[in-house]
Scaffold this motif. Structure first.
Motif, PDB file in Angstrom:
ATOM      1  N   GLU A  90       0.845  -1.185   0.000  1.00  0.00           N
ATOM      2  CA  GLU A  90       0.000   0.000   0.000  1.00  0.00           C
ATOM      3  C   GLU A  90       0.881   1.236   0.000  1.00  0.00           C
ATOM      4  O   GLU A  90       2.110   1.159   0.157  1.00  0.00           O
ATOM      5  N   ASN A  91       0.248   2.391  -0.158  1.00  0.00           N
ATOM      6  CA  ASN A  91       1.025   3.629  -0.260  1.00  0.00           C
ATOM      7  C   ASN A  91       1.877   3.887   0.978  1.00  0.00           C
ATOM      8  O   ASN A  91       2.971   4.462   0.894  1.00  0.00           O
ATOM      9  N   ASP A  92       1.396   3.458   2.157  1.00  0.00           N
ATOM     10  CA  ASP A  92       2.144   3.693   3.390  1.00  0.00           C
ATOM     11  C   ASP A  92       3.410   2.841   3.480  1.00  0.00           C
ATOM     12  O   ASP A  92       4.225   3.026   4.384  1.00  0.00           O
ATOM     13  N   ASP A  93       3.572   1.897   2.554  1.00  0.00           N
ATOM     14  CA  ASP A  93       4.720   0.985   2.600  1.00  0.00           C
ATOM     15  C   ASP A  93       5.879   1.475   1.751  1.00  0.00           C
ATOM     16  O   ASP A  93       6.831   0.722   1.493  1.00  0.00           O
ATOM     17  N   SER A  94       5.814   2.712   1.267  1.00  0.00           N
ATOM     18  CA  SER A  94       6.841   3.181   0.341  1.00  0.00           C
ATOM     19  C   SER A  94       8.197   3.384   1.018  1.00  0.00           C
ATOM     20  O   SER A  94       9.240   3.332   0.367  1.00  0.00           O
ATOM     21  N   ALA A  95       8.214   3.591   2.343  1.00  0.00           N
ATOM     22  CA  ALA A  95       9.487   3.727   3.054  1.00  0.00           C
ATOM     23  C   ALA A  95      10.160   2.370   3.132  1.00  0.00           C
ATOM     24  O   ALA A  95       9.535   1.365   3.508  1.00  0.00           O
ATOM     25  N   PRO A  96      11.472   2.270   2.778  1.00  0.00           N
ATOM     26  CA  PRO A  96      12.144   0.956   2.751  1.00  0.00           C
ATOM     27  C   PRO A  96      12.041   0.187   4.070  1.00  0.00           C
ATOM     28  O   PRO A  96      11.828  -1.043   4.057  1.00  0.00           O
ATOM     29  N   GLY A  97      12.181   0.890   5.205  1.00  0.00           N
ATOM     30  CA  GLY A  97      12.111   0.190   6.473  1.00  0.00           C
ATOM     31  C   GLY A  97      10.759  -0.453   6.688  1.00  0.00           C
ATOM     32  O   GLY A  97      10.662  -1.600   7.160  1.00  0.00           O
ATOM     33  N   VAL A  98       9.682   0.257   6.371  1.00  0.00           N
ATOM     34  CA  VAL A  98       8.335  -0.288   6.514  1.00  0.00           C
ATOM     35  C   VAL A  98       8.119  -1.451   5.547  1.00  0.00           C
ATOM     36  O   VAL A  98       7.572  -2.502   5.911  1.00  0.00           O
ATOM     37  N   VAL A 149       4.873 -13.342  -3.510  1.00  0.00           N
ATOM     38  CA  VAL A 149       4.011 -12.541  -4.393  1.00  0.00           C
ATOM     39  C   VAL A 149       3.880 -11.151  -3.791  1.00  0.00           C
ATOM     40  O   VAL A 149       3.382 -11.008  -2.659  1.00  0.00           O
ATOM     41  N   LEU A 150       4.346 -10.159  -4.521  1.00  0.00           N
ATOM     42  CA  LEU A 150       4.220  -8.764  -4.093  1.00  0.00           C
ATOM     43  C   LEU A 150       3.200  -8.080  -4.993  1.00  0.00           C
ATOM     44  O   LEU A 150       3.464  -7.823  -6.170  1.00  0.00           O
ATOM     45  N   ASP A 151       2.012  -7.820  -4.453  1.00  0.00           N
ATOM     46  CA  ASP A 151       0.910  -7.238  -5.233  1.00  0.00           C
ATOM     47  C   ASP A 151       0.837  -5.729  -4.994  1.00  0.00           C
ATOM     48  O   ASP A 151       1.025  -5.260  -3.862  1.00  0.00           O
ATOM     49  N   GLY A 152       0.558  -4.973  -6.060  1.00  0.00           N
ATOM     50  CA  GLY A 152       0.433  -3.529  -5.939  1.00  0.00           C
ATOM     51  C   GLY A 152       1.774  -2.841  -5.799  1.00  0.00           C
ATOM     52  O   GLY A 152       1.882  -1.817  -5.099  1.00  0.00           O
ATOM     53  N   LEU A 153       2.787  -3.344  -6.473  1.00  0.00           N
ATOM     54  CA  LEU A 153       4.133  -2.807  -6.290  1.00  0.00           C
ATOM     55  C   LEU A 153       4.254  -1.376  -6.800  1.00  0.00           C
ATOM     56  O   LEU A 153       5.181  -0.663  -6.413  1.00  0.00           O
ATOM     57  N   GLU A 154       3.306  -0.927  -7.673  1.00  0.00           N
ATOM     58  CA  GLU A 154       3.380   0.459  -8.140  1.00  0.00           C
ATOM     59  C   GLU A 154       3.193   1.453  -7.000  1.00  0.00           C
ATOM     60  O   GLU A 154       3.545   2.639  -7.112  1.00  0.00           O
ATOM     61  N   ARG A 155       2.660   0.977  -5.852  1.00  0.00           N
ATOM     62  CA  ARG A 155       2.473   1.861  -4.702  1.00  0.00           C
ATOM     63  C   ARG A 155       3.767   2.063  -3.900  1.00  0.00           C
ATOM     64  O   ARG A 155       3.790   2.823  -2.939  1.00  0.00           O
TER      65      ARG A 155
END
Length: 885
Positions: A90-98, A149-155
């Motif tokens: 999801e969008n909140d996961d864009s930080a590498p640590g998260v 499986v990593l879904d929604g990787l564009e986020r």
């Protein structure tokens, strides 16, 4: 192996947290449920199975393409090389640590044992490289492969996460199988994996539903779609999965599901909310503005998009939309782009509802851009949409494209386009375009009136393109019989106008003229039509042949078809029946090959075939072709109208319906001069002669005024029927040897001379003249003059033994299939034939028709004689062969 329990987001009883101290959301680890109406598409499931045998599988496509559903269905139904670990980003996961905290949580949630020594990220903004090293090392030690499986990787944009994924993938060895699901290509170095053959890619085009898959999907929704509705929906949505599902749901609620499937607007409404929320509103403001403004276009060019948005970065925006699979696609290796049709319709509806006043302005700007980039066809479309009719008409005239209103692939489109143009629009160009449209509808007189207005405005000045267009259209009006009071009775005006048009062609730029070969084709065709209308059939045949030299099917298909039809008609009237049949058939074949609609298919082709059939004695075939000619709707043309009426009258007369024949001729609009008037006069005289009224026949011909050989031959026949043999022979002598006599007229001259010889009791001379007539007619299988000759020919054939060979050809025995009826069947004989065909006895026929038995026998004997048979069954069969029954 199947996925583990996604509720387990704990390790060792201790809840796992992000670097910010937030608990991990277990829902992100859940493999999405497969919808009840899901269609298992084996072709794609097999691709995923094959892909997970290698290190990397990438599934990309636009929103709603079915990416996630495909992967979830595979995880639920197909064997995998090891445990399936699922993470929905999801969008909140864009930080590498998260992000990496969630990846580690996914492994633990799906029960893939990783030791605590791997650790967890300690900072939100980055991840320690050593953690990735430990993760890769532990994955490499797993006893069996694991599928991540990593879904929604564009986020999760940015190179930071992507580089970490590449590192882990490259160093975990064969134990890690990575499946990436994204709307855009993940920022990995995919080219390297392609070069090494270590990637499986499933793109949007492959995710599109086929027609068969669409049918299965609709049936899963409880629908029973027809093949037509399946095809319509598949084409309209271009196989877009979400669009098809939304349409299926809407069809369930529709009163008429089939009508819904056929309606583009209904499909648009069904998906509008989804596209606006998932695609349009997800874009930045500048991108939304560009998409909405360019929705008026079928295809989008970056420079045109800049012109419509007053921006300079349209190329970058469009490239980003293509990369993001945001329903914008490239068109080949060109700078042009296109929107998905449904998305384009939603954008247009959005524009019309939110900013309706902007629409004409955008079309106006697009028209100028297309015109400035030498794309007049698109410029015309947008000028018309803007209501800028003066500009649209000027474009058509200035580009010498008015001929496209009359022939070529754009004919129907231009006719529809300009059908909304006001008739009172001022200016030369609008008047010329209105004239061309009138001609395209077959309204030569209306076209002439518009040209009068254009010529008055032009005066002695005007641009070369305007004067050339005006002269060309005037020539076509003249050839179509729309010359008004200045009817070209001998073709001289047409010759002069054709020469003037050619001179004007030399005054325009050669490259511009080369782009419009239809102009010369139309010039030659118009001249040929005018010559045919003036009765100069020989010159018309030559002119149509010359026109065919430049009327290629590629540049002017409709003109070529009409040329072939009119040439065939001229040949048929001249007696060249074989050539007429060939050219008429070629015209119909060309029309079929180039998709010319039946309403535009030349009726002259069918009419020529009808004349050929009638002249060769095939009355049934003549009726069939005549029906096709009438259906083609070319009655506006005086030549076609007259010949249609003449042939129809001939056929009615052949079946003893003289009154009906006269009614048909009288129904034709009054024609007072020229060849059509002569043709009508000759046809009327034939009807009067069949009724035994020679005086009326002579009067009909005299009312038509002096004419050509056909008129003289008909007048001679009328005088001979009136007992004025000397006058009849004098008339024939006046035309004997004329070069412009048709084959039919040559045959009729010999037959009239033979008839005169029989009146003089000179059987030998009559037989000789009959032989000469047959020798002239035989090459073209011309039999009509003999059919029309009358009873004297039957008496000559039956009473003269030396005519046996001649009679075998005339009666269709033994070599020819089409028998000849030398004498017409009377109405009463026709009634008797009908009864005989119903197997009625002589007494029953007499009772039914209120006749005596002897009268019925007399009629039957007359029928046997006329049909050259000896029994009732033979008479019925022969009558059916020649179209009497």
């Amino acid at each position: 192996m199947r996925a583990g329990n996604p509720a387990q987001a704990r390790s060792g009883g201790v809840e796992r947290l992000t670097p910010a101290g937030d608990p991990l959301l277990a829902a992100k680890f859940a493999v999405p449920a497969v919808p009840r109406t899901h269609v298992g598409r084996n072709r794609l499931l097999d691709r995923l199975t094959e892909g997970t045998k290698g290190p990397l599988t990438v599934v990309t496509g636009p929103a709603g393409a079915g990416k996630t559903t495909l992967a979830a269905a595979w995880a639920a139904t197909r064997p995998s090389p090891g445990p399936v670990v699922w993470l929905t980003a999801e969008n909140d996961d864009s930080a590498p640590g998260v992000f990496w905290t969630y990846v580690l949580g996914a492994f633990h949630c799906h029960q893939v044992p990783l030791p605590d020594s791997v650790g967890i990220p300690s900072h939100t903004g980055d991840v320690d490289h050593s953690l990735l090293v430990r993760l890769a090392a532990e994955l490499a030690r797993l006893p069996q492969p694991v599928v991540l499986v990593l879904d929604g990787l564009e986020r999760v944009p940015g190179r930071g996460v992507a580089s970490g994924l590449e590192f882990v993938l490259d160093h975990a060895g064969p134990q890690l199988r990575l499946v990436l699901i994204s709307r855009v290509d993940p920022p990995l170095r995919l080219h390297r994996y392609r070069a090494e053959g270590q990637i499986c890619e499933i793109r949007g085009a492959e995710l599109a539903f086929t027609g068969h898959e669409t049918s299965l999907l609709l049936r899963r929704h409880g629908l029973s779609p027809s093949p037509e509705s399946v095809g319509a929906l598949t084409s309209r949505t271009e196989g877009w999965a979400a669009g098809l599902r939304l349409c299926a749901l809407a069809m369930q609620q529709a009163d008429d599901a089939e009508q819904f499937a056929r309606s583009f607007a209904a499909s648009q409404n069904a998906v509008a909310d989804y596209l606006i929320a998932e695609v349009l509103e997800a874009q930045p403001a500048a991108t939304r503005d560009l998409l909405v403004r360019t929705s008026i276009l079928d295809h989008i060019h970056p420079q045109l998009a800049n012109a419509l948005t007053a921006r300079e970065d349209a190329e970058w925006i469009l490239a980003r939309l293509v990369h993001a699979n945001a329903f914008v696609e490239p068109i080949g290796d060109t700078p042009w782009r296109r929107c998905h049709p449904l998305f384009a319709e939603v954008l247009r509806a959005h524009l019309h509802s939110r900013r309706p006043g902007l629409v004409p302005q955008l079309h106006h700007q697009a028209a100028r851009w297309f015109a400035g980039n030498d794309r007049p066809s698109e410029a015309l479309k947008h000028a018309a949409a803007a209501g800028d009719w003066g500009y649209a008409a000027a474009l058509l005239v200035d580009h010498l494209a008015v001929g496209n209103c009359l022939t070529g692939p754009d004919t129907h489109r231009l006719e529809q386009l300009f059908s909304a143009m006001p008739e009172d629009l001022p200016g030369v160009a609008p008047a010329l375009v209105l004239a061309a449209c009138a001609l395209a509808r077959g309204e030569a007189a209306s076209g002439g009136a518009y040209l009068d207005r254009a010529e008055e405005l032009l005066g002695s000045t005007g641009a070369p393109e305007e004067r050339l267009t005006c002269a060309l259209l005037r020539l076509l009006v003249l050839g179509g019989g729309g010359g008004g009071g200045d009817t070209d009775t001998d073709g001289t005006a047409a010759e002069a106008l054709a020469a003037r048009t050619r001179d004007l062609m030399e005054q325009v730029a050669a490259p511009q003229l080369q782009r419009h070969p239809e102009i010369e084709a139309l010039r030659r065709y118009g001249r040929a039509c005018a010559l045919q209308l003036a009765g100069r059939l020989g010159d018309a045949r030559a002119a149509f042949t010359e026109a065919l030299d430049v009327c290629t099917a590629e540049s002017a298909p409709e003109v070529r078809c009409h040329c072939l039809g009119r040439l065939a008609l001229a040949e048929a009237l001249c007696g060249s029946l074989r050539a007429a049949g060939r050219h008429a058939s070629e015209g119909l074949d060309t029309a079929k090959a180039y998709g010319i609609t039946p309403s535009r298919c030349p009726g002259s082709c069918h009419l020529a075939l009808a004349v050929v059939a009638a002249d060769q004695g095939d009355l049934q075939g003549a009726r069939r072709h005549l029906g096709h000619a009438v259906d083609a709707g070319e009655a506006h043309d005086p030549v076609v109208a007259v010949e249609t009426a003449v042939l129809h009258a001939r056929l009615e007369l052949a079946f003893g319906q003289a009154g009906s024949a006269l009614d048909i001729l009288d129904a034709v609009q009054a024609i007072h001069a020229g060849e059509p008037a002569q043709r009508m006069a000759v046809a009327r005289s034939a009807v009067h002669l069949a009724r035994g009224d020679a005086a009326a026949a002579i009067a009909a011909l005299q009312a038509g005024g002096p004419g050509g050989p056909a008129h003289t031959v008909a007048l001679s026949a009328a005088h001979l029927a009136a007992g004025e043999c000397e006058e009849a022979m004098r008339l024939l002598a006046s035309i004997d040897g004329q070069q412009d006599m048709s084959v039919a007229d040559q045959v009729r001259v010999r037959l009239l001379e033979a008839q005169a010889a029989t009146l003089d009791k000179d059987a030998a001379a009559a037989v000789g003249l009959l032989g000469r007539a047959i020798n002239t007619a035989r090459p073209e299988r011309l039999r009509a003059p003999f059919t029309d000759a009358g009873l004297w020919l039957r008496h000559l054939l039956t009473s003269t033994p030396e005519t046996a060979d001649l009679q075998s050809w005339l009666t269709g025995r033994p070599g020819d299939a089409e028998p000849l009826v030398v004498e017409h069947i009377s109405p009463r004989e026709h009634d008797v034939l009908l009864c005989a065909a119903q197997m009625m006895s002589t007494q029953e026929i007499a009772d039914d028709l209120h006749l005596s038995v002897n009268t019925v026998k007399t009629h039957l004997n007359s029928i046997y004689r006329k049909l050259s048979v000896s029994r009732r069954s033979q008479a019925v069969r022969r009558a059916r062969e020649v179209g009497i029954l």
